[in-house]
Design an enzyme around this catalytic site. Structure first.
Site, mmCIF file in Angstrom:
data_model
loop_
_atom_site.group_PDB
_atom_site.id
_atom_site.type_symbol
_atom_site.label_atom_id
_atom_site.label_comp_id
_atom_site.label_asym_id
_atom_site.label_seq_id
_atom_site.Cartn_x
_atom_site.Cartn_y
_atom_site.Cartn_z
ATOM 1 N N ARG A 74 31.735 59.325 41.011
ATOM 2 C CA ARG A 74 31.889 59.646 39.600
ATOM 3 C C ARG A 74 33.318 59.275 39.194
ATOM 4 O O ARG A 74 34.279 59.809 39.738
ATOM 5 C CB ARG A 74 31.628 61.137 39.369
ATOM 6 C CG ARG A 74 31.943 61.584 37.963
ATOM 7 C CD ARG A 74 31.566 63.046 37.711
ATOM 8 N NE ARG A 74 31.947 63.392 36.365
ATOM 9 C CZ ARG A 74 32.834 64.335 36.037
ATOM 10 N NH1 ARG A 74 33.401 65.076 36.977
ATOM 11 N NH2 ARG A 74 33.149 64.554 34.787
ATOM 12 N N HIS A 118 36.836 61.571 29.793
ATOM 13 C CA HIS A 118 37.509 62.591 30.594
ATOM 14 C C HIS A 118 38.899 62.781 29.985
ATOM 15 O O HIS A 118 39.917 62.479 30.593
ATOM 16 C CB HIS A 118 37.555 62.177 32.071
ATOM 17 C CG HIS A 118 37.745 63.316 33.037
ATOM 18 N ND1 HIS A 118 36.885 63.566 34.079
ATOM 19 C CD2 HIS A 118 38.702 64.275 33.116
ATOM 20 C CE1 HIS A 118 37.313 64.621 34.779
ATOM 21 N NE2 HIS A 118 38.416 65.062 34.210
ATOM 22 N N GLU A 163 33.804 68.382 30.665
ATOM 23 C CA GLU A 163 34.358 69.690 30.305
ATOM 24 C C GLU A 163 34.860 69.758 28.866
ATOM 25 O O GLU A 163 36.063 69.918 28.614
ATOM 26 C CB GLU A 163 35.486 70.063 31.281
ATOM 27 C CG GLU A 163 35.028 70.095 32.725
ATOM 28 C CD GLU A 163 36.064 70.670 33.690
ATOM 29 O OE1 GLU A 163 37.183 71.003 33.253
ATOM 30 O OE2 GLU A 163 35.742 70.791 34.886
ATOM 31 N N ASN A 289 30.648 71.706 36.794
ATOM 32 C CA ASN A 289 31.924 71.702 37.511
ATOM 33 C C ASN A 289 32.296 73.151 37.777
ATOM 34 O O ASN A 289 32.346 73.969 36.846
ATOM 35 C CB ASN A 289 33.027 71.063 36.661
ATOM 36 C CG ASN A 289 32.763 69.594 36.369
ATOM 37 O OD1 ASN A 289 31.808 68.994 36.879
ATOM 38 N ND2 ASN A 289 33.604 68.987 35.545
ATOM 39 N N TYR A 291 34.903 75.848 40.096
ATOM 40 C CA TYR A 291 36.018 76.102 41.010
ATOM 41 C C TYR A 291 36.153 77.568 41.411
ATOM 42 O O TYR A 291 36.441 77.871 42.550
ATOM 43 C CB TYR A 291 37.340 75.614 40.393
ATOM 44 C CG TYR A 291 37.372 74.103 40.265
ATOM 45 C CD1 TYR A 291 37.813 73.319 41.325
ATOM 46 C CD2 TYR A 291 36.906 73.459 39.125
ATOM 47 C CE1 TYR A 291 37.803 71.929 41.237
ATOM 48 C CE2 TYR A 291 36.889 72.072 39.034
ATOM 49 C CZ TYR A 291 37.339 71.317 40.093
ATOM 50 O OH TYR A 291 37.313 69.949 40.019
ATOM 51 N N GLU A 368 31.750 68.441 39.990
ATOM 52 C CA GLU A 368 33.106 68.671 40.507
ATOM 53 C C GLU A 368 33.120 69.984 41.261
ATOM 54 O O GLU A 368 32.571 70.975 40.778
ATOM 55 C CB GLU A 368 34.164 68.797 39.388
ATOM 56 C CG GLU A 368 34.623 67.520 38.778
ATOM 57 C CD GLU A 368 35.721 67.726 37.732
ATOM 58 O OE1 GLU A 368 36.506 68.684 37.852
ATOM 59 O OE2 GLU A 368 35.781 66.925 36.794
#
Ligand code: FCB
Length: 467
Positions: A74, A118, A163, A289, A291, A368
């Site tokens: 990606r 992005h 995002e 994504n 985290y 991600e």
């Protein structure tokens, strides 16, 4: 528990974070080039001007992916490189880079997953108002049409936006990302026009038969601190501003009405036209994504009125319009990465399962996931980043668990292939599977990269070797 057949094990990067060559071949500045010149905006005063020089070293980088056995990549397309200024015809010289990159990937059996945006908005479009303006969404649709015409013969899945929450709320409310504006009401307009931009891009890309359209959302796994009504209300507010503000219009037929009520003191939302809400599915796949989870409560008496630390800087303006005095952020317990983000793989499993249950039939992909740690190279140059390996291991296990429980997850893309320009943190935070020596541009596969290569080659999770 094996991963499904055809599961993609890849990595992700973004144009401004890795490409460099910021002024080559007619590329014009993006809002990030401009933001990086603002004193104090970037922790180490750096910029993406050179970054990993991926634009010139992409062959070597693709060879590295092949060596690691990765079967997906990606990357993002720099809008001002392929359509300088954000208007007008395709700039072939800029697009040629992505054509070559895609060809190189295909030759090595690596699925290209381009992201159209992005965060590098052409500066000229920001000068005309940026994402708060409806016209920017129309420009994005035109840009998407150019990219589709150039690449749809060799790319099947396009990711429109990365995002959009960060674009809207870190960029226009907190001001910690480009363009660095702190106007909460305007950030809500930006969010809507990002949704509209996705719709316009989908319309353009779907003129190519067989093309699949995706978006990458940083869906927040929001947890209330206690089960009290007040804390659950805080979680509801953040769920609306982080998640439903995007999944509502894109997947569920409209914005949540309580989002309108919660933000009524800031805007009447009259910028939303009925025809902006898609009347059919506009996603063939949802990229997630992830985290770290988000833990919130209603502030207790004596707590400061403004939001606490939410991982985006305690001193910055709030990225959460309309929540002052109503929501307090808490650090979830557990180990933290160099970003200060709590490691919590259960959050990824829960997020995947909840999304799978709320949207049955919608394929998902982790677009991600990864961790920054302060890597210290050994005297022989190797990088024994066992904490990063453990992070990847636990999160891949979480994906396995979600798949076993019925979630249709099609792939996992580690953030990131390379250490790179980590936005407002500059080069101080390293997320790569591969170390980059910024003085020499030398690439060294870290232990975590070697471990992940075994995952990609075997489709199973090898045990962790003790540090
Ligand atoms: C995400 C961004 C990506 C990278 C990681 C660490 O929010 O999409 O570019 O910075 O965080």
């Amino acid at each position: 528990m094996p991963f499904p057949r055809g599961f993609l094990f890849g990595s992700a990067t973004a144009a401004y974070q890795v490409e460099g060559a910021a002024t080559e071949d007619g590329r014009t500045p993006s809002i990030w080039d401009t933001f990086c010149t603002r004193p104090g905006a970037i922790a180490d005063g750096s910029s993406g001007e050179t970054a990993c020089n991926h634009l010139h070293r992409y062959r070597e980088d693709v060879a590295l992916m092949a060596e690691l056995g990765l079967n997906a990549y990606r990357f993002s397309i720099s809008w001002p490189r392929v359509q300088p200024g954000g208007r007008g015809p395709l700039h072939h010289k800029g697009m040629d880079f992505y054509r070559r990159l895609v060809d190189e990937l295909l030759e090595r059996g690596i699925t290209p997953l381009p992201t159209l945006y992005h965060w590098d908005l052409p500066q000229e479009l920001e000068d005309d108002g940026g994402w708060p303006e409806r016209a920017t969404a129309e420009r994005f649709g035109e840009y998407a049409a150019l990219v589709g015409d150039a690449l749809a013969d060799r790319v099947t899945t396009f990711i429109t936006l990365n995002e959009p929450w960060c674009s809207a709320f870190l960029g226009y409310a907190a001001g910690v990302h480009a363009p660095g504006r702190t106007e909460p009401a305007v950030a809500l307009r930006a969010a809507h026009h990002l949704n509209l931009a996705h719709l316009r891009a989908t319309e353009a890309l779907r003129t190519h038969p067989g093309v699949r359209v995706a978006i990458s959302l940083n869906l927040h796994e929001v947890r209330p601190l206690t089960d009290s009504h007040a804390d659950r209300d805080a979680a509801r507010r953040i769920d609306n501003l982080a998640n439903r503000i995007f999944t509502g219009p894109l997947l569920d037929g409209g914005y949540p009405t309580d989002l309108f009520a919660d933000t009524a003191q800031l805007t009447d939302w009259s910028f939303v036209k009925p025809e902006d809400i898609p009347n059919g599915p506009v996603l063939d796949l949802l990229g997630i994504n992830y985290y770290t989870p988000t833990l919130v409560s209603r502030p207790r008496p004596g707590d400061s009125a403004v939001s606490g630390e939410d991982g985006h800087g305690a001193d910055a303006a709030s990225p959460w319009p309309g929540t002052d005095g109503l929501v307090r952020f808490h650090q979830p317990p557990g180990e933290r990465t160099a970003m200060g983000w709590t490691v919590d793989a259960g959050g990824l499993r829960d997020l995947l399962l909840r999304t799978a249950r709320s949207h049955p039939g919608l394929p998902l992909m982790v677009t991600e996931n990864g961790a920054a740690f302060d890597d210290a190279p050994e005297p022989d140059g190797s990088i024994r980043d066992s904490r990063r390996t453990a992070y990847l291991h636990s999160h891949l296990q979480a994906v396995e668990q979600a798949v076993a429980a019925g979630a249709d997850v099609r792939g996992y893309l580690a953030w990131s292939l390379l250490d790179n320009f980590e936005w407002a943190y500059g080069y101080q935070k390293r997320f790569g599977l591969v170390r980059v020596d910024y003085d020499t541009q030398r690439r060294t596969v870290k232990d975590s990269g070697h471990w992940y290569a075994q995952v990609a080659r075997t489709g199973t999770l090898p045990p962790l070797t003790p540090a």
